[in-house]
Design a protein around this motif. Sequence first.
Motif, mmCIF file in Angstrom:
data_model
loop_
_atom_site.group_PDB
_atom_site.id
_atom_site.type_symbol
_atom_site.label_atom_id
_atom_site.label_comp_id
_atom_site.label_asym_id
_atom_site.label_seq_id
_atom_site.Cartn_x
_atom_site.Cartn_y
_atom_site.Cartn_z
ATOM 1 N N GLY A 128 0.778 -1.226 0.166
ATOM 2 C CA GLY A 128 0.133 0.081 0.007
ATOM 3 C C GLY A 128 0.794 1.183 0.001
ATOM 4 N N GLN A 129 2.292 1.243 0.056
ATOM 5 C CA GLN A 129 3.165 2.377 0.218
ATOM 6 C C GLN A 129 4.101 2.167 -1.125
ATOM 7 O OE1 GLN A 129 4.890 3.131 4.048
ATOM 8 N NE2 GLN A 129 3.065 2.946 5.008
ATOM 9 N N ASN A 130 4.381 3.212 -1.838
ATOM 10 C CA ASN A 130 5.096 3.377 -2.899
ATOM 11 C C ASN A 130 6.552 2.851 -2.425
ATOM 12 O OD1 ASN A 130 2.786 3.664 -4.477
ATOM 13 N ND2 ASN A 130 3.179 5.860 -4.488
ATOM 14 N N LEU A 131 7.016 3.623 -1.314
ATOM 15 C CA LEU A 131 8.198 3.480 -0.777
ATOM 16 C C LEU A 131 8.390 2.833 0.377
ATOM 17 C CD1 LEU A 131 9.444 6.833 -2.202
ATOM 18 C CD2 LEU A 131 10.113 4.761 -3.170
ATOM 19 N N PRO A 132 9.478 2.078 0.717
ATOM 20 C CA PRO A 132 11.052 2.031 -0.129
ATOM 21 C C PRO A 132 10.405 0.769 -1.122
ATOM 22 C CG PRO A 132 11.110 0.903 2.152
ATOM 23 C CD PRO A 132 9.824 1.841 2.235
ATOM 24 N N LEU A 133 11.474 0.613 -1.838
ATOM 25 C CA LEU A 133 11.262 -0.661 -2.804
ATOM 26 C C LEU A 133 12.275 -1.709 -2.618
ATOM 27 C CD1 LEU A 133 11.568 1.653 -6.199
ATOM 28 C CD2 LEU A 133 9.316 0.859 -5.128
ATOM 29 N N ARG A 134 12.017 -2.721 -2.694
ATOM 30 C CA ARG A 134 12.541 -4.081 -2.486
ATOM 31 C C ARG A 134 12.963 -4.590 -4.055
ATOM 32 N NH1 ARG A 134 9.425 -6.878 0.306
ATOM 33 N NH2 ARG A 134 10.456 -6.789 2.520
ATOM 34 N N VAL A 135 14.093 -4.613 -4.412
ATOM 35 C CA VAL A 135 14.628 -5.138 -5.563
ATOM 36 C C VAL A 135 15.501 -6.559 -5.262
ATOM 37 C CG1 VAL A 135 14.489 -3.038 -6.660
ATOM 38 C CG2 VAL A 135 16.473 -3.712 -5.602
ATOM 39 N N SER A 136 15.436 -7.272 -6.179
ATOM 40 C CA SER A 136 16.181 -8.879 -5.947
ATOM 41 C C SER A 136 16.371 -9.369 -7.410
ATOM 42 C CB SER A 136 15.152 -9.536 -4.946
ATOM 43 O OG SER A 136 13.993 -9.984 -5.717
ATOM 44 N N TYR A 137 17.414 -10.160 -7.157
ATOM 45 C CA TYR A 137 17.805 -10.796 -8.434
ATOM 46 C C TYR A 137 18.270 -12.349 -7.936
ATOM 47 C CZ TYR A 137 20.770 -12.269 -12.345
ATOM 48 O OH TYR A 137 21.219 -13.015 -13.527
ATOM 49 N N THR A 138 18.180 -13.127 -8.817
ATOM 50 C CA THR A 138 18.481 -14.680 -8.614
ATOM 51 C C THR A 138 19.289 -15.019 -9.523
ATOM 52 O OG1 THR A 138 16.157 -15.079 -7.746
ATOM 53 C CG2 THR A 138 17.590 -17.007 -8.540
ATOM 54 N N GLY A 139 20.642 -15.560 -8.916
ATOM 55 C CA GLY A 139 21.553 -15.905 -9.556
ATOM 56 C C GLY A 139 22.211 -17.376 -9.362
ATOM 57 N N ARG A 140 23.206 -17.880 -10.019
ATOM 58 C CA ARG A 140 23.821 -19.490 -9.882
ATOM 59 C C ARG A 140 24.341 -19.316 -8.703
ATOM 60 N NH1 ARG A 140 24.930 -21.527 -16.051
ATOM 61 N NH2 ARG A 140 22.832 -21.085 -16.896
ATOM 62 N N THR A 141 25.304 -18.316 -8.044
ATOM 63 C CA THR A 141 25.930 -18.417 -6.975
ATOM 64 C C THR A 141 25.643 -17.090 -6.072
ATOM 65 O OG1 THR A 141 27.839 -16.901 -7.655
ATOM 66 C CG2 THR A 141 28.063 -19.433 -8.024
ATOM 67 N N ALA A 142 26.002 -17.063 -4.822
ATOM 68 C CA ALA A 142 25.491 -15.947 -3.849
ATOM 69 C C ALA A 142 26.212 -14.654 -4.384
ATOM 70 C CB ALA A 142 26.051 -16.207 -2.431
ATOM 71 N N GLU A 143 27.587 -14.779 -4.739
ATOM 72 C CA GLU A 143 28.382 -13.576 -5.004
ATOM 73 C C GLU A 143 27.754 -13.152 -6.474
ATOM 74 O OE1 GLU A 143 30.688 -10.456 -5.047
ATOM 75 O OE2 GLU A 143 30.312 -11.758 -3.431
ATOM 76 N N ASP A 144 27.579 -13.866 -7.408
ATOM 77 C CA ASP A 144 26.766 -13.707 -8.587
ATOM 78 C C ASP A 144 25.562 -13.126 -8.387
ATOM 79 O OD1 ASP A 144 26.807 -13.702 -11.598
ATOM 80 O OD2 ASP A 144 25.081 -14.851 -10.953
ATOM 81 N N ALA A 145 24.935 -13.526 -7.522
ATOM 82 C CA ALA A 145 23.583 -12.760 -7.406
ATOM 83 C C ALA A 145 23.816 -11.343 -6.833
ATOM 84 C CB ALA A 145 22.806 -13.360 -6.447
ATOM 85 N N ARG A 146 24.658 -11.037 -5.819
ATOM 86 C CA ARG A 146 24.823 -9.968 -5.284
ATOM 87 C C ARG A 146 25.454 -8.942 -6.326
ATOM 88 N NH1 ARG A 146 28.750 -8.976 -0.103
ATOM 89 N NH2 ARG A 146 30.379 -9.651 -1.592
ATOM 90 N N GLN A 147 26.309 -9.338 -6.891
ATOM 91 C CA GLN A 147 27.286 -8.420 -7.912
ATOM 92 C C GLN A 147 26.405 -7.983 -9.257
ATOM 93 O OE1 GLN A 147 30.309 -7.068 -7.275
ATOM 94 N NE2 GLN A 147 29.619 -6.016 -9.191
ATOM 95 N N THR A 148 25.532 -8.879 -9.822
ATOM 96 C CA THR A 148 24.586 -8.754 -10.707
ATOM 97 C C THR A 148 23.437 -7.870 -10.530
ATOM 98 O OG1 THR A 148 25.039 -10.943 -11.571
ATOM 99 C CG2 THR A 148 23.215 -9.691 -12.628
ATOM 100 N N LEU A 149 22.822 -7.767 -8.997
ATOM 101 C CA LEU A 149 22.044 -7.112 -8.509
ATOM 102 C C LEU A 149 22.509 -5.433 -8.719
ATOM 103 C CD1 LEU A 149 18.943 -6.167 -7.588
ATOM 104 C CD2 LEU A 149 19.841 -6.894 -5.366
ATOM 105 N N ALA A 150 23.616 -5.663 -7.861
ATOM 106 C CA ALA A 150 24.412 -4.171 -7.884
ATOM 107 C C ALA A 150 24.691 -3.576 -9.226
ATOM 108 C CB ALA A 150 25.576 -4.358 -7.061
ATOM 109 N N ASN A 151 24.902 -4.336 -10.176
ATOM 110 C CA ASN A 151 25.328 -3.728 -11.721
ATOM 111 C C ASN A 151 24.032 -3.289 -12.269
ATOM 112 O OD1 ASN A 151 28.141 -4.501 -11.224
ATOM 113 N ND2 ASN A 151 28.022 -6.144 -12.493
#
Length: 334
Positions: A128-151
């Motif tokens: 019901g509220q526009n903010l804050p936003l939660r963004v997520s990305y699913t990758g093959r490794t933990a580090e890949d998921a974090r780095q790709t989301l940041a990119n």
Amino acid sequence: MTQDNNKSFTGHSSEPEQIDLIDLMIQIWRDKVIVAVCVIVAILLAVGYILIAKEKWTSTAILTQPDSGQISSYSNAMNILYGNSAPSIGAIQQDLISRFDASFSALSETLDNQEEPEILSVESVVKGQNLPLRVSYTGRTAEDARQTLANYIQQIDVEISKAVEGDLKANIISRKIDLAQSLATQEKVAIEQKALRIAQITQALAVAEQSNLKLPQVQQAEQVSQDTMFMLGSDALSAMVKNESTRPLTFPDSYYQTRQALFNVNSLLSGDKNDQPKNTNVHAYRYVMKPTLPFRRDSPKRAIILILSVLLGGMVGAGVVLGRNALRNYQPKA
């Protein structure tokens, strides 16, 4: 008595057969080797699946609108361009985070429609509220998921920054054109006013010469109107004509205010060949929580898979044992 005897020879009883659970357990226990083999096979299949299945790790970040320091240069530029009509800092913050949300959603759809889909999502943290936003990305490794989301977050931010810079440049050019046209109009009016003034004095000089008035006929110049200007005398009027022709143009205060505004607008541009706005440095978001490094995989869930494989193997083994015994003891009806 006769009825009871007849009942005993009427064939099968209409009462439903009762399932003897103890007997079933005994049958399964006797053939426990078959059950164990089924369980082992199921475990081996589960292990094989775990080894070949692609792992999925999800990194999450929480974002909100940029703070005032992240948009200060852009806000100052808008104030220079439009003064009191410029959008407020709150309006700019809301516009930027809305752009980010829309661009991130568009990127998510694009990645999902690839030949090998990528899972990128954006949603509100509080329903019901526009903010804050939660963004997520699913990758093959933990580090890949974090780095790709940041990119991806950085990619969207750069795209929005370039778009805002382009909008700002267009606004600066448009404002420069408006101010330059305003100056040109005011200069044209000043030139016409000077020409009209000279024409009026020249006409009064002609009247004074025709009237043989060389000397002023009035004591104070304030008493002279356009119709009685000839009373200043031909000598004074002739000097006025020469003076007006070399006199600088007279402008109102608004002319100099416009020139100052144009100078300020020009100062917003870098001055190089591309003439880009300088010191924009706009960011469309602010981190509440940076992309996380997940420590639990989404899939495969090894423990759950192994437990389910044991249960499924046991069920299959029990079914094989009971089915085989049922077929072995089956007797066709006479």
